[in-house]
Design a protein around this motif. Structure first.
Motif, mmCIF file in Angstrom:
data_model
loop_
_atom_site.group_PDB
_atom_site.id
_atom_site.type_symbol
_atom_site.label_atom_id
_atom_site.label_comp_id
_atom_site.label_asym_id
_atom_site.label_seq_id
_atom_site.Cartn_x
_atom_site.Cartn_y
_atom_site.Cartn_z
ATOM 1 N N UNK A 48 4.294 10.595 13.214
ATOM 2 C CA UNK A 48 4.946 9.728 12.234
ATOM 3 C C UNK A 48 4.051 8.599 11.724
ATOM 4 N N UNK A 49 3.036 8.201 12.464
ATOM 5 C CA UNK A 49 2.155 7.153 11.945
ATOM 6 C C UNK A 49 1.559 7.617 10.616
ATOM 7 N N UNK A 50 1.009 8.818 10.611
ATOM 8 C CA UNK A 50 0.410 9.332 9.385
ATOM 9 C C UNK A 50 1.466 9.667 8.330
ATOM 10 N N UNK A 51 2.570 10.236 8.755
ATOM 11 C CA UNK A 51 3.627 10.558 7.798
ATOM 12 C C UNK A 51 4.096 9.308 7.059
ATOM 13 N N UNK A 52 4.167 8.194 7.771
ATOM 14 C CA UNK A 52 4.615 6.932 7.180
ATOM 15 C C UNK A 52 3.495 6.249 6.398
ATOM 16 N N UNK A 53 2.291 6.279 6.941
ATOM 17 C CA UNK A 53 1.153 5.649 6.263
ATOM 18 C C UNK A 53 0.867 6.313 4.924
ATOM 19 N N UNK B 61 2.611 4.856 -2.458
ATOM 20 C CA UNK B 61 3.512 3.943 -3.159
ATOM 21 C C UNK B 61 2.791 2.698 -3.663
ATOM 22 N N UNK B 62 1.899 2.145 -2.810
ATOM 23 C CA UNK B 62 1.264 0.870 -3.145
ATOM 24 C C UNK B 62 -0.250 0.963 -3.306
ATOM 25 N N UNK B 63 -0.818 2.149 -3.127
ATOM 26 C CA UNK B 63 -2.270 2.336 -3.190
ATOM 27 C C UNK B 63 -2.987 1.476 -2.134
ATOM 28 N N UNK B 64 -2.430 1.462 -0.926
ATOM 29 C CA UNK B 64 -2.988 0.663 0.168
ATOM 30 C C UNK B 64 -4.015 1.468 0.956
ATOM 31 N N UNK C 268 -3.108 0.851 7.062
ATOM 32 C CA UNK C 268 -1.692 1.234 7.229
ATOM 33 C C UNK C 268 -1.467 1.896 8.589
ATOM 34 N N UNK C 269 -2.364 2.789 8.962
ATOM 35 C CA UNK C 269 -2.260 3.429 10.280
ATOM 36 C C UNK C 269 -2.296 2.397 11.395
ATOM 37 N N UNK C 270 -3.240 1.460 11.297
ATOM 38 C CA UNK C 270 -3.406 0.462 12.357
ATOM 39 C C UNK C 270 -2.157 -0.395 12.523
ATOM 40 N N UNK C 271 -1.544 -0.768 11.415
ATOM 41 C CA UNK C 271 -0.340 -1.600 11.473
ATOM 42 C C UNK C 271 0.829 -0.832 12.070
ATOM 43 N N UNK D 125 -4.890 -6.707 9.426
ATOM 44 C CA UNK D 125 -3.721 -7.508 9.007
ATOM 45 C C UNK D 125 -2.535 -7.327 9.949
ATOM 46 N N UNK D 126 -1.751 -8.383 10.080
ATOM 47 C CA UNK D 126 -0.708 -8.413 11.112
ATOM 48 C C UNK D 126 0.506 -7.548 10.802
ATOM 49 N N UNK D 127 0.799 -7.304 9.534
ATOM 50 C CA UNK D 127 2.007 -6.544 9.218
ATOM 51 C C UNK D 127 2.023 -6.050 7.789
ATOM 52 N N UNK D 128 3.030 -5.256 7.473
ATOM 53 C CA UNK D 128 3.124 -4.652 6.150
ATOM 54 C C UNK D 128 3.379 -5.674 5.054
#
Length: 382
Positions: free
Chosen positions: A260-265, A271-274, A279-282, A336-339
């Motif tokens: 799910x980390x990758x599925x969510x990242x 969506x945001x071009x992040x 994203x994975x790390x967070x 970064x600390x969070x999304x």
């Protein structure tokens, strides 16, 4: 239960191995390569250097520097048009995950036809792609040696996961000398991407003794070397260890898949071009906190591989220690600390969660989740 182990036929690794790789490329009898890279490596002259080394071996080339940080369908189509116009008979990707994935999309469509979205999912192609050689300049994605290709569908705002044996490169090249110039932020993000690959593969429902061995060694190397690689980018020993670590993590997830980390990242990137690695790390500690209900013993192994003394710890205590070690490493290298810091919006969480549940990477997560549970993980990561 049977399993199949995927890996490129030839993998050349080590400091200053580029000349050896060029000799190997010459042995394939190729005539003209499309070099797929990004604007940064093109402007830095790295792509031109590769073109010159190819020319010394009588291989012509054309440089396509249109691979964006999250390569899109348009990038693939533009590269494919240039490949056809220049009549190239092979593709050489140069860079990190973005050029490699873009190149895979180009090479796959070159022989199979159609549109890259036709191949979303698992093993949707009928023919091997055009010969692809992947020269890596980062230590994280392992895209240079996997059967995974991630392309952004900008119309749908999603990243398509293409998992196909036919996108596995013919040859991968990991020369740490090409990685020494990576900035600290990219070194940190790609290193955490590699850690995510290893941990997700280790707790995957498709894990095997082979992928377990690769994943644990990768975790050990990352824990021991990532901080130094970020702090001192010119330390070639740390760079080489990270190159091996990300390759081992690639061997693990290329065969055990992810979670799910990758599925969510992927949804955050689409969506945001992040940046994918950030994203994975967070998300990584939050997803593993969810997984700990069924994967506590495996996460205790992760804690041990990250240098934690787990003797006397229960599985639950060990899983807590693993999550703490992941968070400590992220802080140490200034992830970064969070999304919220990345610009994600809580109002988008329902759509992000719905799309994440459709991502093929989530199929091997050790604990199935509902829409509400994925939403809760996203919100916890804010």
């Amino acid at each position: 239960m049977s399993s199949t182990f995927f890996i490129p036929a030839v993998n050349i690794m080590g400091i200053d191995c580029l000349d050896e790789a060029m000799a190997a490329i010459a042995g394939y009898g190729l005539r003209k390569a499309l070099i797929v890279t990004d604007t940064g490596l093109a402007k830095a002259g790295v792509a031109t250097r590769i073109a010159e080394l190819l020319a010394m071996r009588d291989i012509d080339s054309s440089i396509f520097d249109g691979a964006k940080p999250n390569p899109s369908i348009a990038n693939v189509e533009q590269g494919l048009a240039q490949l056809q116009r220049e009549r190239c008979d092979c593709v050489i990707s140069l860079g990190g995950g973005s050029p490699h994935d873009c190149a895979k999309g180009i090479a796959l469509c070159a022989t199979n036809g159609g549109h890259i979205s036709d191949y979303e999912g698992v093993d949707r192609s009928a023919k091997p792609q055009l010969p692809l050689i992947a020269i890596n300049t980062t230590a994280g994605t392992a895209s240079e040696m996997t059967r995974f290709c991630i392309i952004t569908d900008e119309a749908r705002h999603v990243k398509m996961a293409i998992v196909d044996r036919n996108v596995t490169p013919l040859l991968s090249v990991n020369d740490p000398a090409l990685m020494a110039a990576m900035p600290k932020g990219l070194t940190a993000a790609t290193g955490m991407d590699a850690l995510t690959h290893a941990i997700e593969a280790y707790v995957s429902t498709a894990a095997t003794p082979i992928t377990d061995a690769c994943a644990i060694k990768a975790i050990e190397l990352i824990s021991d070397n990532l901080r130094q690689a970020v702090a001192e980018g010119s330390d070639l020993q740390a760079r080489e260890n990270m190159a091996y670590a990300q390759f081992l993590a690639g061997m693990a997830f290329n065969n055990a898949s992810l979670g799910y980390v990758h599925a969510m990242a992927h949804q955050l990137g689409g969506f945001y071009d992040l940046p994918h690695g950030v994203c994975n790390a967070v998300l990584l500690p939050h997803v593993q906190r969810f997984n700990a209900k069924v994967s506590a013993a495996r996460l205790r192994d992760v804690a041990k591989a990250m240098g934690v003394d787990v003797s006397g710890m229960s599985a639950e205590q060990g899983s807590d220690a693993a999550i703490a070690a992941i968070e400590n490493l992220s802080r140490a290298i200034e992830i970064p600390a969070g999304l919220a810091v990345l610009g994600a919006r809580e109002a988008d969480v329902p759509v992000l969660a719905s799309n994440a549940l459709k991502d093929a990477c989530g199929l091997t997560n050790p604990r199935p989740a509902s829409q509400e549970e994925i939403e809760a993980i996203f919100k916890a990561a804010f």
